[in-house]
Design a protein around this motif. Structure first.
Motif, PDB file in Angstrom:
ATOM      1  N   ASN A  67      12.248  66.024   5.489  1.00 23.27           N
ATOM      2  CA  ASN A  67      13.348  67.183   6.166  1.00 23.27           C
ATOM      3  C   ASN A  67      13.545  66.298   7.656  1.00 23.27           C
ATOM      4  N   GLN A  68      12.692  65.654   8.188  1.00 24.23           N
ATOM      5  CA  GLN A  68      12.923  65.012   9.556  1.00 24.23           C
ATOM      6  C   GLN A  68      12.531  63.726   9.568  1.00 24.23           C
ATOM      7  N   LEU A  69      12.496  63.496  10.886  1.00 23.05           N
ATOM      8  CA  LEU A  69      12.276  61.850  11.228  1.00 23.05           C
ATOM      9  C   LEU A  69      10.699  61.882  11.446  1.00 23.05           C
ATOM     10  N   PHE A  70      10.071  62.543  10.912  1.00 21.56           N
ATOM     11  CA  PHE A  70       8.476  62.169  10.953  1.00 21.56           C
ATOM     12  C   PHE A  70       7.719  62.838  10.013  1.00 21.56           C
ATOM     13  N   SER A 171      25.109  58.874  19.087  1.00 24.56           N
ATOM     14  CA  SER A 171      23.972  58.778  19.711  1.00 24.56           C
ATOM     15  C   SER A 171      23.205  60.161  19.967  1.00 24.56           C
ATOM     16  N   HIS A 172      21.917  60.091  20.398  1.00 20.49           N
ATOM     17  CA  HIS A 172      21.114  61.345  20.304  1.00 20.49           C
ATOM     18  C   HIS A 172      21.697  62.324  21.372  1.00 20.49           C
ATOM     19  N   TYR A 173      21.556  63.496  21.003  1.00 17.63           N
ATOM     20  CA  TYR A 173      22.018  64.659  21.897  1.00 17.63           C
ATOM     21  C   TYR A 173      21.424  64.669  23.577  1.00 17.63           C
ATOM     22  N   THR A 223      20.419  55.434  14.335  1.00 14.96           N
ATOM     23  CA  THR A 223      20.943  56.773  14.629  1.00 14.96           C
ATOM     24  C   THR A 223      20.267  57.742  13.717  1.00 14.96           C
ATOM     25  N   THR A 224      20.324  59.019  14.399  1.00 13.86           N
ATOM     26  CA  THR A 224      19.571  60.132  13.553  1.00 13.86           C
ATOM     27  C   THR A 224      19.882  60.537  12.252  1.00 13.86           C
ATOM     28  N   VAL A 225      21.220  60.504  12.006  1.00 14.28           N
ATOM     29  CA  VAL A 225      21.770  60.865  10.497  1.00 14.28           C
ATOM     30  C   VAL A 225      21.964  59.721   9.773  1.00 14.28           C
ATOM     31  N   HIS A 280       5.485  58.196  16.944  1.00 10.45           N
ATOM     32  CA  HIS A 280       5.180  59.531  16.013  1.00 10.45           C
ATOM     33  C   HIS A 280       6.128  59.600  14.669  1.00 10.45           C
ATOM     34  N   LYS A 281       7.432  58.690  14.830  1.00  8.74           N
ATOM     35  CA  LYS A 281       8.479  58.757  13.657  1.00  8.74           C
ATOM     36  C   LYS A 281       7.717  57.701  12.809  1.00  8.74           C
ATOM     37  N   MET A 282       8.424  56.509  12.518  1.00  7.79           N
ATOM     38  CA  MET A 282       7.869  55.684  11.493  1.00  7.79           C
ATOM     39  C   MET A 282       6.576  55.196  11.429  1.00  7.79           C
ATOM     40  N   PHE A 437      23.454  65.533   2.256  1.00  8.80           N
ATOM     41  CA  PHE A 437      21.990  65.619   2.429  1.00  8.80           C
ATOM     42  C   PHE A 437      21.520  64.184   2.925  1.00  8.80           C
ATOM     43  N   ARG A 438      20.460  64.255   3.940  1.00  7.94           N
ATOM     44  CA  ARG A 438      19.880  62.980   4.433  1.00  7.94           C
ATOM     45  C   ARG A 438      18.285  62.896   4.052  1.00  7.94           C
ATOM     46  N   ILE A 439      18.149  61.984   3.398  1.00 11.07           N
ATOM     47  CA  ILE A 439      16.659  61.730   2.999  1.00 11.07           C
ATOM     48  C   ILE A 439      16.304  60.538   4.023  1.00 11.07           C
TER      49      ILE A 439
HETATM   50  N1  ABU Z   1      15.031  63.492  17.505  1.00  6.61           N
HETATM   51  C1  ABU Z   1      15.760  63.319  16.232  1.00  6.61           C
HETATM   52  C2  ABU Z   1      14.889  64.090  15.374  1.00  6.61           C
HETATM   53  C3  ABU Z   1      15.867  64.742  14.466  1.00  6.61           C
HETATM   54  C4  ABU Z   1      15.004  64.793  13.036  1.00  6.61           C
HETATM   55  O1  ABU Z   1      13.809  64.987  12.922  1.00  6.61           O
HETATM   56  O2  ABU Z   1      15.918  65.018  11.945  1.00  6.61           O
END
Ligand code: ABU
Length: 470
Positions: A67-70, A171-173, A223-225, A280-282, A437-439
């Motif tokens: 669901n997210q980037l973590f 870019s990120h908001y 980028t986020t998406v 904390h992301k990848m 969808f974004r995986i």
């Molecule tokens: N900081 C962007 C995180 C958004 C996401 O996890 O999809």
């Protein structure tokens, strides 16, 4: 309180589970969780309550959580965080955090070297947004050294016009939030259109050419998406020509630095003035762990430096440069370095490389799997491990109905609880795309069977053509 018993109980969380989420509507959940603040808990009730908290929270360590980037953290991270909680200290001075201060120095040196920022400085932030906002603040202090003193209401401080912030349309908001937070306002942000998620350089050049007060260009590395990487090399040449601070938002994409195969995506990073990276992301360090790298150490050290005589006494018995709190906006600061140190010491840089390369393999396999009826890619050559796609229930579906497909499938996902994938609409290459969808591939423990299961579940959930009229 028997800590050993509780840890045994919590350890269950790490065993393989078929549930990602037990989604419950707020009114029902409020009846399940003990939210009564007047009633105290015995130790036994507390453990029962902890189990319920875990049961009804999102299991981000599930192999079907996308669901997210973590993603979920491991047991080493949990234990590191427990030690931080047990020690309960703050990072402002060496005297209060001797071990963690030395860990920061050592890790920051290595990270600066990896990103070719040798001689620079690093600060830790409570998230990528905070790191990006801090980068704008540093660019402002660098260009207008009196701005901290004179503030935004003195028009001479900014050469009688509001400085401009150039960002990618993808870019990120946080960058707009930063412009608002720092008093420049959203209108100071110039959003540069993109092609395949990457800034159009000719338009960036035109905008820089006509601007009379340019502060900062923010390039995005991941980028986020879409996961697109801006062309940092070319953007750095423009920044040099127009004398503008270059910030790289590599919150998501920074981890490719460990992969000899993929680190070319960050080519040109050595010309940047600052860079955000979120381990904390990848890297799968526990939330939150965000870093801001700054090339000019003096800017980083002086930008937020104000004396607090009760913390930063000059007559201490050790090198007071180790009192890192002097350069931070925060006074007290939680210890985020132990979980990063732990990850580094347990997995190692070779482990990071293997994990990152594996995520690209998963991406490529999943893209191949999507070459089947009723699935369609939004973007067939992503730079990173984001894969964006539609489920198309029928060929002649209207735009309005098509836009409802991903939200309806998502609703079914939440009700069923086995998988979580996010969706969004997007303005892409001049078109308003309906929800897709974004995986994101971020968990190297995912295997090809999980990818088959994603397809199977979406096909099951997507079997609802008549409901779309509602
Ligand atoms: N900081 C962007 C995180 C958004 C996401 O996890 O999809």
């Amino acid at each position: 309180m028997d800590l050993k018993k509780i840890l045994t109980e919590l350890d269950k969380y790490y065993r393989e589970t078929k549930t990602t989420i037990k989604f419950t509507k707020p009114d029902k959940l409020a009846q399940i969780i003990d939210l009564n603040l007047q009633q105290k808990l015995s130790d036994e009730q507390f453990v029962n309550e902890l189990n319920k908290i875990i049961e009804y929270s999102v299991h981000t360590n599930s192999k079907l959580f996308f669901n997210q980037l973590f993603t979920g953290s491991d047991k080493y991270n949990a234990i590191s965080e427990l030690v931080v909680a047990i020690l309960n200290t703050s990072m402002y001075t060496y005297e209060m955090a001797p071990v963690f201060t030395l860990m920061e120095c050592k890790l920051f040196d290595r990270i600066l070297q990896l990103f070719k920022f040798e001689g620079g400085d690093v600060t830790m932030s409570p998230g990528g947004s905070a790191s990006n906002i801090l980068a704008i603040h540093m660019a402002k202090f660098n260009k207008f050294p009196n701005s901290n003193r004179d503030g935004i209401f003195n028009c001479t401080t900014y050469n009688y016009s509001v400085p401009k912030i150039f960002v990618s349309a993808d870019s990120h908001y946080s960058l707009k939030k930063g412009a608002a937070f720092l008093g420049f306002g959203y209108n100071s942000v110039i959003s540069i259109p993109t092609k395949n998620g990457r800034m159009k350089l000719d338009i960036l050049k035109q905008e820089l050419e006509k601007s009379t007060n340019s502060l900062i260009v923010v390039a995005t590395a991941g980028t986020t998406v879409l996961g697109s990487f801006d062309n940092i090399n070319e953007i750095s040449k423009l920044c040099k020509k127009y004398g503008v601070w270059l910030h790289i938002d590599a919150a998501w994409g920074g981890a490719v630095i460990f992969s000899s195969k993929h680190k070319h995506l960050l080519n040109g990073v050595e010309y940047a003035d600052s860079l955000t990276w979120n381990p904390h992301k990848m890297l799968k360090v526990g939330l939150q762990c965000s870093l801001l790298l700054v090339r000019d150490k003096k800017v980083s050290q002086e930008c937020n430096s104000l004396d607090a005589s009760y913390l930063f006494q000059p007559d201490k018995s050790y090198d007071t440069n180790l009192d890192a709190g002097k350069k931070y906006i925060m006074c007290g600061r939680r210890v985020d370095i132990l979980k990063l140190w732990t990850k580094w010491k347990i997995d190692g840089e070779d482990g990071f490389k293997l994990a990152i390369d594996r995520l690209f393999v998963l991406r490529d396999h999943f893209i191949k799997l999507l070459d089947r009826p009723k699935f369609s890619l939004v973007f067939d050559k992503p730079d990173f491990t984001n894969v964006c796609f539609w489920y198309v229930p029928s060929k002649n579906i209207s735009y309005k109905d098509f836009n409802k497909v991903a939200p309806r499938i998502k609703q079914k996902m939440l009700e069923d609880g086995e998988i979580m994938i996010s969706y969004q609409p997007l303005h892409f290459n001049g078109e308003n795309l309906p929800n897709f969808f974004r995986i994101v591939f971020i968990n190297p423990k995912v295997d090809f069977r999980h990818l088959d299961r994603i397809i199977e579940l979406i096909e099951n959930y997507g079997n609802f053509p008549k409901e779309l009229d509602n």
